[in-house]
Design an enzyme around this catalytic site. Structure first.
Site, mmCIF file in Angstrom:
data_model
loop_
_atom_site.group_PDB
_atom_site.id
_atom_site.type_symbol
_atom_site.label_atom_id
_atom_site.label_comp_id
_atom_site.label_asym_id
_atom_site.label_seq_id
_atom_site.Cartn_x
_atom_site.Cartn_y
_atom_site.Cartn_z
ATOM 1 N N ASP A 1 19.987 3.892 -1.766
ATOM 2 C CA ASP A 1 18.721 4.191 -1.076
ATOM 3 C C ASP A 1 18.956 4.335 0.425
ATOM 4 O O ASP A 1 18.099 3.992 1.238
ATOM 5 C CB ASP A 1 17.661 3.105 -1.375
ATOM 6 C CG ASP A 1 16.272 3.452 -0.846
ATOM 7 O OD1 ASP A 1 15.993 4.644 -0.629
ATOM 8 O OD2 ASP A 1 15.471 2.520 -0.630
ATOM 9 N N GLY B 1 8.658 9.999 -2.652
ATOM 10 C CA GLY B 1 8.623 9.809 -4.102
ATOM 11 C C GLY B 1 10.004 9.713 -4.747
ATOM 12 O O GLY B 1 10.117 9.777 -5.970
ATOM 13 N N TRP C 1 11.630 2.914 8.993
ATOM 14 C CA TRP C 1 10.844 3.994 9.606
ATOM 15 C C TRP C 1 10.365 3.641 11.015
ATOM 16 O O TRP C 1 9.900 4.524 11.743
ATOM 17 C CB TRP C 1 9.606 4.304 8.739
ATOM 18 C CG TRP C 1 8.734 3.098 8.628
ATOM 19 C CD1 TRP C 1 8.827 2.131 7.676
ATOM 20 C CD2 TRP C 1 7.732 2.670 9.546
ATOM 21 N NE1 TRP C 1 7.925 1.132 7.947
ATOM 22 C CE2 TRP C 1 7.236 1.447 9.089
ATOM 23 C CE3 TRP C 1 7.197 3.226 10.714
ATOM 24 C CZ2 TRP C 1 6.238 0.736 9.758
ATOM 25 C CZ3 TRP C 1 6.196 2.519 11.393
ATOM 26 C CH2 TRP C 1 5.729 1.297 10.905
#
Ligand SMILES: O=C(O)c1cc(C(=O)O)c2c(n1)C(=O)C(=O)c1cc(C(=O)O)[nH]c1-2
Ligand SMILES: [Ca+2]
Length: 694
Positions: free
Chosen positions: A311, A179, A400
């Site tokens: 990020d 989040g 990921w």
């Protein structure tokens, strides 16, 4: 008897510790606590892999990104799908045994930065543990899929989601959350596998109100944040979500977690110095942190990207191995985080051993001997306030998608990509804790028509490759170039093989030593999940959950990859064995709705305002440029473009909320919502003209 068989299958500490030599099974997300994704199985090998064929397949009921690693326990396969559903199959025949749907409310999708994905399950005793998108930890009976209990692990009024697989250490279930694109404060927690009680919680960033009574590691962290803006009142949670990687060293009794990016991304808004530009390292963002699993006590950390503003998460796969480095046997931890450097750390102390770029990098020229990056000031956008093209971009040099290790080759296989990005600092940014990708950058900057500047430059850097990285020599031994970025996770085997699915809709086997492609299967869909292998009755199987999706699929696919057809989503479990003769259903053609928008008649300022709102609230799912994907609608082709009222009923009133399209009435006025419609009409006409000129 049946009862005995069940107690035999009970998963205990001993069985999880022995996972690496338990060749029949796949008991935990990364196969063992070291998360190596290496199986010693060698019945399928470089000599016979050409005879690999489909044993069975099973279609899923969710046409969204499929990222899960299945577990296999004594002949039964368990896995999660999009929307946090769970399935159990007979691992030999493909017979479906049960399915569990946690009924995640559809509108939860708006809190998920990167598709409604789930990466997997954990097991303990005779149970499975699932984290759901809306933040629940659910305990299921493994035999039947019946719910034993469920616990809400997050504040559901905030934009927390759970996409990662839980892990279990000695009866403690570890679970993180995501989040950080939406303003949350990151943490992870341990729950008792029996009672479901929360045992401890570890926050990765300060709350902004630390004093002498706060845990020492958080007091230390607080010193690295400036500007006093952190806190739930301000809507600036700081980020640092623990949304994917964990690993465990049973001998050292250390649990390692990967910590995510800052929230908002733009450091000048979450940690402003006196001049209003970003300041401070902002611990423990983008860090690897070692804790005691029993208590959650902090032991050490290593920060990959101090003062993170791109990020650049360090949530990527954490892998443990023992390597000989300069003549000494070292217990190391390895990670290829988003920032493009491959790190080798001493996992006992956190000491930096090496860090080398595994993809082109322009934000730093290297890592100094203390393990600190040497930054390129032009890409320090929270200081300059100016747009910059940064490599890697927010998708990372690696995301990921799990890596794999081959102990005999001494190689780490990285599903890497090149996807640079333009970061344009957003002036006068304010948090919106209600809805929207809340990061402090104007994401419309990457959203220029394809023939204009930045966009073309960015598109030019979109590639993907499989890298066989030698962590001792600190360089690739071989690489395989793929058609585009966002290829699947990896499996390495004792048969000398590496398996990987691709964005190009193949599922491939490579020679682990050389990278030669030895076998390929037409999967009919982009494959992002990692494969596994197991045996039943002495026969070896390879399995992978196919189905295109995730961050890149939603937010960049389509138009940017103009040269290629859009990547399809066919969500399906694929299982292979030597001599398998099953066939897939025939591939269904996707018919594209013609691009036929109403004429663009709105005033230029309305269109511009609509474009700005689109970038903030819509682009992350419907893609920049409103081009959509094969996973979510291409709004340029929406039938509601010339129907104001219908558009409002969806975007304002939430008509399609159960399908994942939440209402934006809390963030956008009806006029703003209509301006978005006008901007999409404008965009559609731009592309219609381009198409007719070709
Ligand atoms: O900051 C976060 O909390 C967070 C969460 C997630 C997630 O939970 O899936 C992703 C990301 N960030 C992220 O930055 C990212 O690139 C990403 C890709 C994906 C995916 O599943 O494809 N998830 C996430
Ligand atoms: Ca993120």
């Amino acid at each position: 008897s049946c009862k005995e068989a069940m107690s035999e299958s009970g998963i205990n500490a001993e069985r999880l510790l022995g996972a690496q030599t338990d060749n029949a099974n796949w008991l935990t997300y990364g196969r063992n606590y070291e998360e190596q994704r290496f199986s010693p199985l060698s019945d399928i090998n470089t000599d016979n892999v050409g005879e690999l064929g489909l044993a069975w397949s099973a279609d899923m009921d969710t046409a969204r990104g499929q990222e899960a690693t299945p577990l296999v326990i004594d002949g039964i396969m368990y896995f999660t799908t999009a929307w946090s559903k769970v399935k159990a199959y007979n691992a030999v025949t493909g017979e479906e045994l049960w399915t569990y749907d946690p009924e995640v409310p559809g509108e939860t999708a708006v809190k998920a930065c990167c598709d409604v994905v789930n990466r997997g399950l954990a097991t303990w005793g005779d149970h499975l543990f699932l984290g759901t998108l809306d933040g629940r930890l659910v305990k299921l009976e493994r035999d039947t899929g019946t719910v034993v209990w469920e616990k809400v692990t997050v504040d559901q009024d905030k934009s927390y989601t759970v996409t990662g697989a839980p892990r279990v250490i000695d009866g403690k279930v570890l679970i993180g959350n995501g989040g950080a694109e939406f303003g949350v404060r990151g943490y992870f927690a341990a729950y008792d596998a029996g009672s479901g009680d929360e045992l401890w919680r570890f926050y990765t960033v300060p709350a902004g109100d630390e004093d002498e009574s706060s845990p020492e590691y958080l007091q230390k962290a607080a010193e690295t944040w400036s500007g006093d803006v952190l806190g739930s009142e301000s809507g600036i949670g700081g980020g640092g979500t623990v949304w994917d990687a964990m690993a465990y060293d049973p001998e050292l009794d250390l649990l390692y977690i990967g910590v995510g990016n800052g929230s908002p991304w733009n450091r000048s808004y979450r940690s402003p110095g006196e001049d209003g530009t970003g300041e401070g390292d902002n611990l423990y963002l983008s860090s690897i942190v070692a804790v005691r699993p029993e208590t959650g006590e902090y032991v050490w950390h290593y920060q990959t990207t101090p003062g993170e503003t791109w990020d650049f998460t360090a949530t990527q796969h954490i892998m443990l191995a023992d390597l000989e480095i300069e003549g000494t046997q070292r217990k190391v931890l390895m990670q290829a985080p988003k920032n493009g450097f491959f790190y080798v750390l001493d996992r006992e102390t956190g000491e930096f051993i090496s860090g080398d770029p595994y993809v082109p990098v322009n934000w730093a020229t290297g890592i100094d001997e203390n393990g600190r990056p040497i930054e390129n000031p032009e890409t320090r956008i929270d200081k300059t306030g100016k747009p910059a093209l940064v490599a890697p971009g927010a998708l990372g040099g690696h995301n990921w998608h799990p890596m794999a290790f081959h102990p005999d080759e001494g190689l780490v296989y990285i599903p890497a990509m090149e996807a640079a990005m333009v970061y344009a600092p957003e002036a006068d940014w304010k948090p919106d804790t209600n809805r929207g990708f809340n990061v402090g950058f104007d994401l419309a900057a990457g959203d220029l028509p394809p023939d204009e500047g930045f966009r073309r430059e960015v598109a030019g850097t979109l590639t993907g490759r499989l890298i066989a990285w030698d962590p001792v020599a600190q360089k690739p031994r071989w690489t395989v170039e793929h058609e585009g970025p966002w290829n699947g996770g990896l499996l390495a085997t004792g048969g000398g093989l590496v398996f990987q699915g691709t964005a190009g809709s193949e599922f491939n086997a490579y020679n682990a030593a050389t990278g030669d492609k030895l076998w390929s299967f037409a999967a009919q869909t982009g494959v992002v999940a990692p494969p596994i292998t197991y045996t039943v009755g002495g026969e070896q199987y390879i399995a992978v959950l196919a189905g295109w999706g995730g961050a890149y699929a939603l937010s960049v696919d389509g138009d940017l990859m103009k040269r290629k057809a859009p990547v399809r989503n066919v969500s399906r479990m694929l299982v292979f064995k030597i001599g398998g003769t099953a066939e897939l259903p025939a591939e269904v053609e996707v018919a594209q709705i013609p691009l036929d928008p109403p004429p663009s008649r709105a005033a230029a300022d309305v269109i511009a305002a609509g474009g700005k709102s689109y970038a903030r609230y819509c682009a992350v799912c419907h893609a920049p440029g409103a081009v959509g994907s094969t996973v979510l609608p291409d709004l340029r082709r929406s039938g509601t473009l010339d129907n104001k009222a219908a558009w409002q009923s969806v975007v304002h009133d939430g008509l399609l909320k159960d399908r994942g399209m939440a209402s934006f009435s809390g963030s956008l006025t009806p006029d703003q919502i209509d301006a978005i419609r006008e901007w999409v009409i404008f965009r559609a006409n731009q592309d219609k003209v381009m198409a007719s000129e070709q």
